[in-house]
Design a protein around this motif. Structure first.
Motif, PDB file in Angstrom:
ATOM      1  N   HIS A 285       1.087  -1.463  -0.140  1.00 50.23           N
ATOM      2  CA  HIS A 285      -0.219   0.169   0.037  1.00 50.23           C
ATOM      3  C   HIS A 285       1.208   1.380   0.366  1.00 50.23           C
ATOM      4  O   HIS A 285       1.691   1.011   0.930  1.00 50.23           O
ATOM      5  N   VAL A 286       0.516   2.086  -0.607  1.00 49.90           N
ATOM      6  CA  VAL A 286       0.716   3.235  -0.460  1.00 49.90           C
ATOM      7  C   VAL A 286       0.383   3.461  -0.354  1.00 49.90           C
ATOM      8  O   VAL A 286      -1.118   4.591  -0.446  1.00 49.90           O
ATOM      9  N   MET A 287       1.279   4.909   1.321  1.00 47.66           N
ATOM     10  CA  MET A 287       0.037   5.224   1.949  1.00 47.66           C
ATOM     11  C   MET A 287       0.422   7.267   1.426  1.00 47.66           C
ATOM     12  O   MET A 287       1.590   7.471   1.005  1.00 47.66           O
ATOM     13  N   GLY A 288      -0.590   8.136   1.363  1.00 43.48           N
ATOM     14  CA  GLY A 288      -0.488   9.505   0.755  1.00 43.48           C
ATOM     15  C   GLY A 288      -0.466   9.258  -0.764  1.00 43.48           C
ATOM     16  O   GLY A 288      -0.796   8.427  -1.621  1.00 43.48           O
ATOM     17  N   SER A 289       0.386  10.846  -1.284  1.00 47.93           N
ATOM     18  CA  SER A 289       0.859  10.322  -2.837  1.00 47.93           C
ATOM     19  C   SER A 289       2.365  10.099  -2.919  1.00 47.93           C
ATOM     20  O   SER A 289       2.871  10.936  -2.219  1.00 47.93           O
ATOM     21  N   SER A 290       2.793   9.091  -3.902  1.00 48.28           N
ATOM     22  CA  SER A 290       3.750   9.230  -3.554  1.00 48.28           C
ATOM     23  C   SER A 290       5.974  10.029  -4.705  1.00 48.28           C
ATOM     24  O   SER A 290       5.778  10.308  -3.693  1.00 48.28           O
ATOM     25  N   GLY A 291       4.245  10.818  -5.071  1.00 46.64           N
ATOM     26  CA  GLY A 291       5.182  12.290  -6.190  1.00 46.64           C
ATOM     27  C   GLY A 291       5.873  10.685  -7.130  1.00 46.64           C
ATOM     28  O   GLY A 291       5.324   9.732  -7.851  1.00 46.64           O
ATOM     29  N   PRO A 292       6.623  11.367  -7.755  1.00 43.21           N
ATOM     30  CA  PRO A 292       7.450  11.118  -8.695  1.00 43.21           C
ATOM     31  C   PRO A 292       7.799   9.128  -8.488  1.00 43.21           C
ATOM     32  O   PRO A 292       8.517   8.649  -7.814  1.00 43.21           O
ATOM     33  N   MET A 293       7.379   8.079  -9.447  1.00 43.66           N
ATOM     34  CA  MET A 293       6.820   6.829  -9.229  1.00 43.66           C
ATOM     35  C   MET A 293       9.027   5.959  -9.697  1.00 43.66           C
ATOM     36  O   MET A 293       9.053   6.329 -11.407  1.00 43.66           O
ATOM     37  N   THR A 294       9.460   5.457  -9.073  1.00 45.66           N
ATOM     38  CA  THR A 294      10.543   4.699  -9.005  1.00 45.66           C
ATOM     39  C   THR A 294       9.744   3.828 -10.418  1.00 45.66           C
ATOM     40  O   THR A 294       9.364   2.805  -9.225  1.00 45.66           O
ATOM     41  N   TRP A 295      10.369   3.096 -11.062  1.00 49.68           N
ATOM     42  CA  TRP A 295       9.847   2.171 -12.291  1.00 49.68           C
ATOM     43  C   TRP A 295      10.624   1.046 -12.921  1.00 49.68           C
ATOM     44  O   TRP A 295      12.286   1.649 -13.111  1.00 49.68           O
ATOM     45  N   HIS A 296      10.264   0.077 -13.383  1.00 48.66           N
ATOM     46  CA  HIS A 296      10.538  -0.613 -14.478  1.00 48.66           C
ATOM     47  C   HIS A 296       9.869  -0.695 -15.233  1.00 48.66           C
ATOM     48  O   HIS A 296       9.177  -1.380 -15.781  1.00 48.66           O
ATOM     49  N   ALA A 297      10.027  -0.387 -16.924  1.00 52.10           N
ATOM     50  CA  ALA A 297       8.960  -0.135 -17.463  1.00 52.10           C
ATOM     51  C   ALA A 297       8.708  -1.326 -17.937  1.00 52.10           C
ATOM     52  O   ALA A 297       7.740  -1.355 -18.065  1.00 52.10           O
ATOM     53  N   LYS A 298       9.630  -2.247 -18.317  1.00 47.80           N
ATOM     54  CA  LYS A 298       9.754  -3.352 -19.405  1.00 47.80           C
ATOM     55  C   LYS A 298       9.479  -4.535 -18.682  1.00 47.80           C
ATOM     56  O   LYS A 298      10.347  -5.608 -18.568  1.00 47.80           O
ATOM     57  N   ALA A 299       8.343  -4.615 -17.528  1.00 45.90           N
ATOM     58  CA  ALA A 299       8.137  -5.693 -17.104  1.00 45.90           C
ATOM     59  C   ALA A 299       8.274  -6.759 -17.777  1.00 45.90           C
ATOM     60  O   ALA A 299       8.382  -8.231 -17.632  1.00 45.90           O
ATOM     61  N   LEU A 300       6.935  -7.430 -19.219  1.00 43.24           N
ATOM     62  CA  LEU A 300       6.455  -8.193 -20.052  1.00 43.24           C
ATOM     63  C   LEU A 300       5.584  -8.632 -18.971  1.00 43.24           C
ATOM     64  O   LEU A 300       5.776 -10.009 -18.950  1.00 43.24           O
ATOM     65  N   GLN A 301       4.914  -8.228 -18.050  1.00 45.67           N
ATOM     66  CA  GLN A 301       4.386  -9.086 -17.422  1.00 45.67           C
ATOM     67  C   GLN A 301       3.480  -8.551 -16.380  1.00 45.67           C
ATOM     68  O   GLN A 301       3.870  -6.389 -16.550  1.00 45.67           O
ATOM     69  N   THR A 302       2.137  -9.090 -16.479  1.00 50.58           N
ATOM     70  CA  THR A 302       1.049  -8.260 -15.682  1.00 50.58           C
ATOM     71  C   THR A 302       0.913  -7.951 -14.557  1.00 50.58           C
ATOM     72  O   THR A 302       1.227  -9.409 -13.878  1.00 50.58           O
ATOM     73  N   SER A 303       1.192  -6.995 -13.933  1.00 59.71           N
ATOM     74  CA  SER A 303       1.152  -6.929 -12.467  1.00 59.71           C
ATOM     75  C   SER A 303      -0.875  -6.266 -12.030  1.00 59.71           C
ATOM     76  O   SER A 303      -1.457  -5.939 -13.432  1.00 59.71           O
ATOM     77  N   TYR A 304      -1.382  -5.581 -11.331  1.00 55.29           N
ATOM     78  CA  TYR A 304      -2.403  -5.575 -11.049  1.00 55.29           C
ATOM     79  C   TYR A 304      -2.185  -3.932  -9.498  1.00 55.29           C
ATOM     80  O   TYR A 304      -1.681  -4.086  -8.883  1.00 55.29           O
ATOM     81  N   VAL A 305      -3.259  -2.979 -10.221  1.00 53.31           N
ATOM     82  CA  VAL A 305      -3.294  -1.801  -9.003  1.00 53.31           C
ATOM     83  C   VAL A 305      -4.222  -1.521  -8.962  1.00 53.31           C
ATOM     84  O   VAL A 305      -5.807  -1.556  -9.717  1.00 53.31           O
ATOM     85  N   SER A 306      -4.715  -1.142  -7.205  1.00 54.91           N
ATOM     86  CA  SER A 306      -6.548  -1.031  -7.271  1.00 54.91           C
ATOM     87  C   SER A 306      -6.187   0.661  -7.526  1.00 54.91           C
ATOM     88  O   SER A 306      -5.599   1.324  -7.877  1.00 54.91           O
ATOM     89  N   PRO A 307      -7.542   1.372  -7.327  1.00 58.00           N
ATOM     90  CA  PRO A 307      -8.497   2.424  -7.519  1.00 58.00           C
ATOM     91  C   PRO A 307      -7.108   3.726  -6.629  1.00 58.00           C
ATOM     92  O   PRO A 307      -6.602   3.046  -5.750  1.00 58.00           O
ATOM     93  N   PRO A 308      -6.795   5.176  -7.551  1.00 62.78           N
ATOM     94  CA  PRO A 308      -6.379   5.995  -6.162  1.00 62.78           C
ATOM     95  C   PRO A 308      -7.043   5.329  -4.937  1.00 62.78           C
ATOM     96  O   PRO A 308      -8.395   5.916  -5.409  1.00 62.78           O
ATOM     97  N   GLY A 309      -7.089   6.039  -3.792  1.00 62.74           N
ATOM     98  CA  GLY A 309      -8.447   6.493  -2.704  1.00 62.74           C
ATOM     99  C   GLY A 309      -8.804   5.345  -2.547  1.00 62.74           C
ATOM    100  O   GLY A 309      -9.119   5.416  -1.371  1.00 62.74           O
ATOM    101  N   SER A 310      -8.230   4.356  -2.877  1.00 63.15           N
ATOM    102  CA  SER A 310      -8.761   2.675  -2.348  1.00 63.15           C
ATOM    103  C   SER A 310      -8.263   1.972  -1.367  1.00 63.15           C
ATOM    104  O   SER A 310      -9.040   1.328  -0.702  1.00 63.15           O
ATOM    105  N   GLY A 311      -7.314   2.571  -1.305  1.00 68.23           N
ATOM    106  CA  GLY A 311      -6.404   2.034   0.358  1.00 68.23           C
ATOM    107  C   GLY A 311      -6.036   1.150   0.380  1.00 68.23           C
ATOM    108  O   GLY A 311      -5.103   0.370  -0.723  1.00 68.23           O
ATOM    109  N   ALA A 312      -5.438  -0.210   1.601  1.00 69.65           N
ATOM    110  CA  ALA A 312      -4.568  -0.805   1.664  1.00 69.65           C
ATOM    111  C   ALA A 312      -5.344  -2.096   1.302  1.00 69.65           C
ATOM    112  O   ALA A 312      -6.971  -2.879   2.069  1.00 69.65           O
ATOM    113  N   HIS A 313      -4.454  -3.379   0.904  1.00 72.00           N
ATOM    114  CA  HIS A 313      -6.400  -4.288   0.190  1.00 72.00           C
ATOM    115  C   HIS A 313      -5.096  -5.523   0.396  1.00 72.00           C
ATOM    116  O   HIS A 313      -5.287  -6.045  -0.566  1.00 72.00           O
TER     117      HIS A 313
END
Length: 442
Positions: A161-189
């Motif tokens: 869970h990202v608490m609050g707003s992260s600001g610019p997100m550190t990422w690895h763009a080319k995963a070639l693997q599907t991952s998943y995200v909950s909606p903004p403001g949805s909390g901890a799941h």
């Protein structure tokens, strides 16, 4: 260093490598990597779904929402730990509700497999801009109870869970693997094993850049280092058929769960460029190979061999580097690796052809001339402990470009770009690696 200690960018080597011991007969072994390349959305993702619903404002990043990242450990153990990164963030990153479980399908987890992960005994942690953080060890009972061979190829789901707003997100763009995200403001799941909370998908990894597993002491890790051709552009989405994946399956067939192969490729990466890199001055290919040696190789656990395939982007119209600059950069990189990791085996890989590429930055004669010069140096310069000849495995003698069957794109089914080999090309590359070239001696 205690698990849960936050590291800044200038304090990686000794503390991170000091965490080797797990028990008297085990050590931490790197089982997966997803090299941090920059701040979202700067990068080169493949087959990326529309991200505007999950992340409406890139400057604000993630906002009070949960990620469920899916990844394939190359080696399984009964205990794991995770490394989170805020390498390219400009705000403190607050994360909590971290869990690790076995993927069942989509964003759903195998019932009963999900486990809580802590930071130095706490449920949440804050990582400063430029920092990174190891979690405490977490037990994976399903890995301890099962035959390790039955878990090979299965995927770990890391939720947080990202608490609050992260600001610019550190990422690895080319995963070639599907991952998943909950909606903004949805909390901890993260504790949920079902998929209902995760409507949005992504083809990238965020904030997580390494996973260690407990393994018998001395288990070797082969790290594949390079650009998009190691990262897997034009391989199959969710297919795990990049050349390092092919090599992994070959080595596991011979050695079982006593070796790991991990991928530290970044699409667009260069050996010596760009000259500077940071959150305010990003570049799609990430920081140079020389700038990321510490973070992406030296600070990891159990690395015994590095296979280095790189140079194409240095010689592109984006890089415009000379052969001499890349040659000298490789010499510097190999020297630094050998000084930092005594006994490391560094293997040079010849650069695959790009003649006739449809990419405006690639495929020109000057690039190919420099590529052939670099390949001659890799083969004959005496720098490397062994050489893997990917050029010979992929080049069409009649045209000097990629073999025709290696051109069509596998990821989306579109036309290929004559720069990135497709699945057939990556298969040929992975099959061309002699095991004795990459396995440590003795």
């Amino acid at each position: 260093m205690l698990a849960g200690t936050v590291l800044g960018t200038g304090a990686l080597a000794a503390p991170a490598r000091a965490q080797q011991a797990v028990t008297g007969t085990e050590s931490w072994v790197t089982a997966w990597t997803g090299s941090a390349q920059g701040p979202y959305p700067v990068g080169n993702p493949s087959a990326q779904p529309n991200q505007s619903f999950a992340f409406p404002d890139a400057a604000e990043g993630a906002r009070d929402q949960t990620f469920r990242l899916v990844l394939r450990p190359d080696l399984w153990g009964h205990r794991a730990r995770l490394r989170f990164t805020n390498a390219f963030g400009t705000r403190p990153l607050r994360i909590g509700g971290v869990h690790a479980g076995l993927q069942y399908g989509g964003a759903a987890l195998l019932p009963g497999s999900n486990r809580t992960v802590l930071f130095n005994g706490a449920a949440e942690a804050t990582i400063p801009p430029g920092g990174q953080l190891w979690t405490d060890a977490v037990e994976l009972p399903f890995a301890a109870e099962a035959d390790a061979a039955l878990l090979m190829g299965r995927k770990l789901a890391v939720s947080f869970h990202v608490m609050g707003s992260s600001g610019p997100m550190t990422w690895h763009a080319k995963a070639l693997q599907t991952s998943y995200v909950s909606p903004p403001g949805s909390g901890a799941h993260g504790a949920e094993e079902g998929e209902a909370a995760f409507p949005f998908s992504t083809a990238s990894w965020f904030f997580l850049d390494a996973v260690d597993m407990a393994a018998p002491r001395g288990t070797p890790v082969v790290l594949c280092f390079g650009d998009s051709i190691t990262d897997g552009t034009a391989s199959t989405m969710n297919g795990d058929d990049r050349w390092p994946d092919v090599l992994s399956r070959r080595l596991h067939a011979a050695l079982g769960n006593r070796v790991a192969v991990v991928n530290a490729g970044i699409g667009g990466n260069q050996v010596v460029g760009p000259a500077e890199y940071g959150p305010q001055k990003p570049f799609p290919g990430g920081p140079s190979a020389l700038a990321r040696l510490e973070r992406d190789i030296i600070s990891l656990s159990g690395i015994r061999t590095v296979v280095w395939l790189e140079g194409t982007n240095d010689f592109s119209r984006n890089g415009n580097a000379s052969f001499e600059a890349v040659r000298d950069g490789m010499r510097q990189g190999v020297e630094r690796l050998r000084a930092a990791i005594p006994g490391i085996r560094v293997v040079g890989a010849t650069v695959t052809p790009a003649l006739g590429s449809s990419s405006p930055a690639h495929g020109h004669a000057e690039q190919d001339e420099k590529r052939r010069q670099l390949n001659a140096f890799i083969r004959e310069g005496g720098l490397f402990d062994a050489v893997v000849d990917f050029d010979a495995a992929t080049r069409d003698p009649a045209t000097g470009g990629l073999k025709p069957e290696m051109v069509p794109d596998s990821t989306t089914g579109a036309a290929g770009d004559r720069l990135h080999p497709n699945r057939a090309g990556y298969l040929a590359m992975g099959m061309s690696v002699p095991p004795e070239a990459v396995l440590p001696k003795g």
